[in-house]
Design a protein around this motif. Structure first.
Motif, PDB file in Angstrom:
ATOM      1  N   SER A  49      -8.270 -25.806  -7.967  1.00 14.35           N
ATOM      2  CA  SER A  49      -8.331 -27.244  -7.678  1.00 14.35           C
ATOM      3  C   SER A  49      -7.630 -27.554  -6.360  1.00 14.35           C
ATOM      4  O   SER A  49      -8.124 -28.340  -5.541  1.00 14.35           O
ATOM      5  CB  SER A  49      -7.679 -28.032  -8.818  1.00 14.35           C
ATOM      6  OG  SER A  49      -8.342 -27.793 -10.033  1.00 14.35           O
ATOM      7  N   ARG A  52      -9.862 -26.416  -3.393  1.00 17.37           N
ATOM      8  CA  ARG A  52     -10.959 -27.348  -3.091  1.00 17.37           C
ATOM      9  C   ARG A  52     -10.433 -28.612  -2.418  1.00 17.37           C
ATOM     10  O   ARG A  52     -11.034 -29.131  -1.477  1.00 17.37           O
ATOM     11  CB  ARG A  52     -11.701 -27.704  -4.386  1.00 17.37           C
ATOM     12  CG  ARG A  52     -12.587 -26.594  -4.919  1.00 17.37           C
ATOM     13  CD  ARG A  52     -13.512 -27.112  -6.000  1.00 17.37           C
ATOM     14  NE  ARG A  52     -12.776 -27.570  -7.165  1.00 17.37           N
ATOM     15  CZ  ARG A  52     -12.474 -26.810  -8.212  1.00 17.37           C
ATOM     16  NH1 ARG A  52     -12.853 -25.536  -8.226  1.00 17.37           N
ATOM     17  NH2 ARG A  52     -11.804 -27.293  -9.228  1.00 17.37           N
ATOM     18  N   PHE A  53      -9.300 -29.107  -2.908  1.00 14.54           N
ATOM     19  CA  PHE A  53      -8.745 -30.338  -2.353  1.00 14.54           C
ATOM     20  C   PHE A  53      -8.280 -30.156  -0.910  1.00 14.54           C
ATOM     21  O   PHE A  53      -8.598 -30.969  -0.041  1.00 14.54           O
ATOM     22  CB  PHE A  53      -7.578 -30.815  -3.216  1.00 14.54           C
ATOM     23  CG  PHE A  53      -6.795 -31.939  -2.598  1.00 14.54           C
ATOM     24  CD1 PHE A  53      -7.275 -33.247  -2.640  1.00 14.54           C
ATOM     25  CD2 PHE A  53      -5.593 -31.694  -1.953  1.00 14.54           C
ATOM     26  CE1 PHE A  53      -6.558 -34.279  -2.051  1.00 14.54           C
ATOM     27  CE2 PHE A  53      -4.878 -32.726  -1.358  1.00 14.54           C
ATOM     28  CZ  PHE A  53      -5.367 -34.025  -1.407  1.00 14.54           C
ATOM     29  N   ARG A  56     -10.869 -30.293   1.932  1.00 14.92           N
ATOM     30  CA  ARG A  56     -11.750 -31.447   2.106  1.00 14.92           C
ATOM     31  C   ARG A  56     -11.768 -31.874   3.570  1.00 14.92           C
ATOM     32  O   ARG A  56     -10.725 -32.015   4.216  1.00 14.92           O
ATOM     33  CB  ARG A  56     -11.262 -32.618   1.250  1.00 14.92           C
ATOM     34  CG  ARG A  56     -11.517 -32.458  -0.235  1.00 14.92           C
ATOM     35  CD  ARG A  56     -11.026 -33.696  -0.973  1.00 14.92           C
ATOM     36  NE  ARG A  56     -11.233 -33.579  -2.411  1.00 14.92           N
ATOM     37  CZ  ARG A  56     -10.805 -34.468  -3.295  1.00 14.92           C
ATOM     38  NH1 ARG A  56     -10.135 -35.535  -2.872  1.00 14.92           N
ATOM     39  NH2 ARG A  56     -11.030 -34.286  -4.580  1.00 14.92           N
ATOM     40  N   ARG A  57     -12.960 -32.106   4.083  1.00 12.17           N
ATOM     41  CA  ARG A  57     -13.079 -32.514   5.478  1.00 12.17           C
ATOM     42  C   ARG A  57     -12.542 -33.908   5.718  1.00 12.17           C
ATOM     43  O   ARG A  57     -12.213 -34.278   6.855  1.00 12.17           O
ATOM     44  CB  ARG A  57     -14.543 -32.445   5.905  1.00 12.17           C
ATOM     45  CG  ARG A  57     -15.096 -31.022   5.939  1.00 12.17           C
ATOM     46  CD  ARG A  57     -16.519 -31.001   6.461  1.00 12.17           C
ATOM     47  NE  ARG A  57     -17.050 -29.644   6.531  1.00 12.17           N
ATOM     48  CZ  ARG A  57     -18.260 -29.343   6.954  1.00 12.17           C
ATOM     49  NH1 ARG A  57     -19.075 -30.309   7.357  1.00 12.17           N
ATOM     50  NH2 ARG A  57     -18.658 -28.075   6.985  1.00 12.17           N
ATOM     51  N   SER A  58     -12.459 -34.700   4.648  1.00 15.49           N
ATOM     52  CA  SER A  58     -12.002 -36.081   4.796  1.00 15.49           C
ATOM     53  C   SER A  58     -10.494 -36.193   4.973  1.00 15.49           C
ATOM     54  O   SER A  58      -9.981 -37.263   5.323  1.00 15.49           O
ATOM     55  CB  SER A  58     -12.422 -36.900   3.568  1.00 15.49           C
ATOM     56  OG  SER A  58     -11.866 -36.343   2.379  1.00 15.49           O
ATOM     57  N   LEU A  59      -9.757 -35.110   4.751  1.00 13.94           N
ATOM     58  CA  LEU A  59      -8.301 -35.179   4.887  1.00 13.94           C
ATOM     59  C   LEU A  59      -7.930 -35.357   6.353  1.00 13.94           C
ATOM     60  O   LEU A  59      -8.404 -34.609   7.212  1.00 13.94           O
ATOM     61  CB  LEU A  59      -7.654 -33.911   4.338  1.00 13.94           C
ATOM     62  CG  LEU A  59      -7.696 -33.709   2.821  1.00 13.94           C
ATOM     63  CD1 LEU A  59      -7.061 -32.370   2.454  1.00 13.94           C
ATOM     64  CD2 LEU A  59      -6.971 -34.847   2.100  1.00 13.94           C
ATOM     65  N   ARG A  92      -4.701 -23.802   7.543  1.00 14.70           N
ATOM     66  CA  ARG A  92      -5.147 -25.119   7.093  1.00 14.70           C
ATOM     67  C   ARG A  92      -3.972 -26.076   6.917  1.00 14.70           C
ATOM     68  O   ARG A  92      -4.074 -27.254   7.293  1.00 14.70           O
ATOM     69  CB  ARG A  92      -5.913 -24.981   5.768  1.00 14.70           C
ATOM     70  CG  ARG A  92      -6.428 -26.309   5.198  1.00 14.70           C
ATOM     71  CD  ARG A  92      -7.321 -27.021   6.186  1.00 14.70           C
ATOM     72  NE  ARG A  92      -7.923 -28.222   5.604  1.00 14.70           N
ATOM     73  CZ  ARG A  92      -8.509 -29.184   6.304  1.00 14.70           C
ATOM     74  NH1 ARG A  92      -8.581 -29.088   7.635  1.00 14.70           N
ATOM     75  NH2 ARG A  92      -9.032 -30.235   5.701  1.00 14.70           N
TER      76      ARG A  92
END
Length: 574
Positions: A49, A52-53, A56-59, A92
């Motif tokens: 989990s 995956r979080f 996220r490209r939205s971060l 990352r």
């Protein structure tokens, strides 16, 4: 390598073990540190989990601007993507604005001293970074050095031996509730156990067949079977004598703390003989933590001092010389420290010794060719070190010892998807490179594809000598005569200059290039991870340059594209 080892093995078609990564994070104003850990891809939903979080490209790039972090990775440098997970995660977290307390730590199971060679200095630096601004509270009780933590479980011994057979009920032979699994393996009858190498060959390799009728199991080419091995009866007896245990004594296992569950595979009640023979990995090479706990439990001053030395950071070279290099087992260590072994409380058995892990083998047959049967190719692991007794792989030696001719033999097993997937689209050719026992998954693939009418099968097989270890020679030649297979062989010891599969591959460079670039073929590679995979990749690059006219950078990019689109797949083991 001993396939009884905790991490290293020489199993046929070994499933790739993903790196394990531990992340330590804290917010800069002084919030408590959070630890997220788990093996990515296959163990630990918390890590899956989190993975995956965090990707996220939205971060936003400032998401972790108030966060310090440190990443510790555990990997094996025999694999091409050594500690890939830890490296990627470290990058990352930096991209998201986090501040690294330390460079990423890359523990390597192949290092002579094990992962601790990298972890020890890294942890020392980490605690200096953390405890400086965040000292341990004065009112926090610390465990004194040399005092063991309470055991995770307690063993409640029964006065009377159970009259029924509860132990047998916990191992499902055939259960209608679902397909066989680690918790409910299928007790498969062994049909045959045949040596397929010549009598003068240095290694004993077995073709073993199981009857899986009524199991509900199905599998495809590239899948693997997992087998749960046992310790030998002589080792079980030796262990029980060293620790003063009654093999026939029954017990129930109780967690010491709420929220802790007992091993699901362990029957309740259970005999000590069953615990030692089927669950405790007494044949594994112990790690540093084993010596650390033994030192805490030892009542003998001289033995305790030596065990403390082995478990210290300064004693790792000596521990390597005593244990790791000669591949000394946990049982042999206990026999070397008899006063300590005799004083081990039974409650600590599951803290001291790991559970026996199942071994994965490539399935070497297709249900289309052998209905209700499952075959594996097993190289029996045996080698010598400076110790008197030869080192033996736990699972391979156990399997080799089973003889269905002498009476019924049942082996607990189950199947799962493997790392190789073969094309479902008709007409797609496949090139398979499988020297030695690496040919096992390709036999399943060829049988399956031939049954489907596929003839574009090219197999590069290598071994030492035609008359000693040419597995399935007659089968390959029959398929070649039928036009279903193109077989290319390399017998490395039959000429003055040794020839390997990469040399045969290069000699047929025009064919390889035509199949890959002209006909969209898939390329598969299986075998030992030591040198062969790199040699084959180098050969492919030279074929791309010389037959395809590509520049060196373009050839590298072409190979990377094949890997990215899974037209080039590998299954290798150390």
């Amino acid at each position: 390598m001993d396939d009884g080892s905790t991490h290293r093995s020489k199993r046929i078609g070994r499933v790739r073990c993903p790196d394990v990564v531990q992340v330590e994070m804290r917010s800069r104003p002084g919030a408590p540190m959070r630890i997220l850990s788990g093996g990515t891809f296959c163990s630990g939903q918390n890590m899956e989990s989190f993975w995956r979080f965090i990707f996220r490209r939205s971060l936003p790039s400032t998401a972790l601007r108030q966060m310090d972090f440190a990443v510790l990775g555990l990997g094996d440098s025999s694999y091409a993507k050594f500690n890939f997970v830890a490296k990627k995660l470290h990058r990352r977290l930096l991209q998201l604005g986090g501040s690294a307390l330390l460079p990423v730590c890359l523990g390597d199971d192949q290092h002579e001293l094990g992962p601790d060679a990298a972890i020890d200095p890294w942890l020392q630096d980490l605690w200096e970074k953390v405890l400086g601004p965040h000292p341990v509270p004065l009112n926090l009780g610390l465990n004194p050095p040399g005092v063991p933590w309470p055991s995770k479980f307690t063993l409640q011994f029964l006065k009377d031996t159970p009259t029924s057979g509860p132990e047998e009920l916990c191992v499902a032979g055939t259960d209608p509730q679902g397909p066989p699994s680690e918790l409910q393996p299928f007790l498969a009858p062994m049909v045959s156990n045949q040596r397929v190498t010549g009598p003068s060959h240095f290694q004993d390799v077995r073709l073993i067949e199981f009857d899986i009728s009524g199991s509900g199991m199905s599998f495809a080419a590239g899948d693997v079977v997992l087998i749960q091995p046992e310790n030998t009866a002589s080792h079980v007896q030796q262990f029980c004598q060293a620790l003063g245990l009654d093999p026939e004594q029954h017990f129930t296992l109780q967690p010491r703390e709420p929220g802790v569950t007992c091993p699901a595979q362990l029957p309740q009640p259970c005999s000590m003989r069953r615990l030692v023979s089927q669950y405790l990995d007494i044949a594994s090479v112990p790690r540093r933590s084993f010596f650390e706990l033994l030192a805490c439990l030892s009542p003998h001053e001289l033995e305790r001092e030596k065990l403390r030395e082995f478990s210290s950071a300064q004693g790792q070279e000596e521990l390597c010389e005593y244990c790791t290099r000669p591949r000394r087992t946990a049982l042999e260590v206990l026999c070397d420290f008899p006063h300590t072994a005799a004083a081990i409380p039974p409650d600590y058995l599951l803290d001291l010794l790991p559970l026996i892990r199942p071994r994965a083998f490539s399935i070497a047959s297709s249900l289309r060719a052998h209905p209700s049967r499952l075959q594996i190719l097993v190289a029996v692991v045996q080698y010598r070190t400076r110790l008197r007794e030869p080192r033996r792989g736990l699972c391979s030696s156990w399997l080799a010892s089973l003889d269905p001719v002498q009476g019924p033999v049942r082996v607990p097993l189950w199947v799962r998807s493997g790392g190789l997937t073969f094309p479902k689209t008709p007409g797609v050719p496949v090139i398979m490179v499988g020297p030695g026992t690496g040919v096992a998954p390709f036999r399943a693939a060829i049988q399956e594809r031939v049954a489907q009418g596929e003839t574009g099968n090219v197999l590069f097989f290598g071994c030492r000598r035609r008359d000693q270890d040419f597995y399935w020679e007659a089968e390959w030649e029959q398929l070649q005569a039928r036009g279903c297979l193109t077989l290319v062989t390399a017998f490395s010891r039959e000429q003055e200059q040794q020839a390997y599969v990469q040399h045969r591959l290069r000699a047929l460079g025009p064919l390889v290039w035509e199949l890959l670039d002209g006909r969209g073929a898939r390329f598969y590679l299986a075998g030992n991870a030591r040198h062969m995979p790199a040699d084959v990749c180098d050969t492919l690059l030279s074929i791309f340059r010389e037959e395809g006219g590509l520049s060196a950078p373009d050839a590298t990019a072409y190979l990377a594209q094949l890997q990215r689109t899974r037209r080039f797949q590998t299954e290798t083991w150390a």
